[in-house]
Write a protein that holds these residues in place. Structure first.
Motif, short mmCIF file in Angstrom:
data_model
loop_
_atom_site.label_atom_id
_atom_site.label_comp_id
_atom_site.label_asym_id
_atom_site.label_seq_id
_atom_site.Cartn_x
_atom_site.Cartn_y
_atom_site.Cartn_z
N GLY A 103 -4.57 2.47 2.37
CA GLY A 103 -3.96 1.17 2.07
C GLY A 103 -3.25 0.60 3.29
N ASN A 104 -2.55 1.47 4.02
CA ASN A 104 -1.87 1.02 5.24
C ASN A 104 -2.88 0.55 6.28
OD1 ASN A 104 0.75 1.47 4.38
ND2 ASN A 104 0.78 3.58 5.14
N PRO B 225 0.83 -1.20 0.00
CA PRO B 225 0.00 0.00 0.00
C PRO B 225 0.87 1.25 0.00
CG PRO B 225 0.02 -1.02 2.17
CD PRO B 225 0.77 -1.93 1.23
N SER B 226 0.39 2.22 -0.73
CA SER B 226 1.16 3.46 -0.80
C SER B 226 0.41 4.61 -0.16
CB SER B 226 1.48 3.78 -2.27
OG SER B 226 0.27 3.93 -2.99
N SER B 227 -0.78 4.36 0.35
CA SER B 227 -1.55 5.45 0.93
C SER B 227 -1.94 5.10 2.37
CB SER B 227 -2.82 5.70 0.11
OG SER B 227 -3.69 4.57 0.23
N LEU B 228 -2.48 6.07 3.06
CA LEU B 228 -2.91 5.87 4.43
C LEU B 228 -4.04 4.86 4.50
CD1 LEU B 228 -2.58 6.74 7.35
CD2 LEU B 228 -4.22 8.56 6.92
#
Length: 153
Positions: free
Chosen positions: A31-32, A26-29
């Protein structure tokens, strides 16, 4: 390279897993957060599985304990019967009439039963949770005391 050994299947699997993890990284909040929730779900499932396995194991152990306790009780009862037969035979061999020897066996059993019953009665006091009741009663405020017979005027 021609001189290098062929990669093992485990290494191929590891590199494939690493590639798919890199793709899923994940590259976004959001996604995290989703990845964290997924890991939390897996961790909870693992803990639930462990708990269920341990509860099953504990249940089997309790079942075995109860079964063994029943066997022990049967063995103790048969030993007690043998002892009482011995008391009866000893009384008869000392010249007691069979009815007196039987009365001796009855007396030994009655005294043992009375002693055990007394112990059970003494243990029932602990079932009433005396320390807890004392604590609750001492924490409760005392009822107001009304003066009887006093005149107001």
């Amino acid at each position: 390279m021609p001189g290098d050994p062929a990669p093992s299947p485990a290494a191929a699997t590891d590199s494939a897993a690493g590639d798919s993890a890199a793709v899923r990284a994940p590259s976004s909040l959001v996604g995290n957060a989703l990845a964290l929730l997924d890991e939390l779900r897996v961790a909870l499932q693992d803990r639930a599985l462990l708990l269920s396995l341990e509860l099953r194991q504990a249940g089997l152990a309790v079942t075995q304990m109860v079964m063994l306790a029943v066997v022990v009780a049967l063995l103790l009862a048969s030993a007690w019967f043998a002892l009482m037969v011995g008391v009866f035979m000893a009384g008869a061999s000392f010249g007691l009439h069979w009815s007196l020897a039987l009365g001796l066996v009855f007396g030994v059993n009655a005294v043992a039963a009375a002693a055990l019953w007394w112990k059970v009665r003494a243990l029932t006091e602990t079932l009433m949770l005396p320390a807890t009741l004392r604590t609750i009663r001492s924490a409760r405020p005392a009822p107001p005391v009304e003066a009887k017979g006093s005149s107001d005027g």
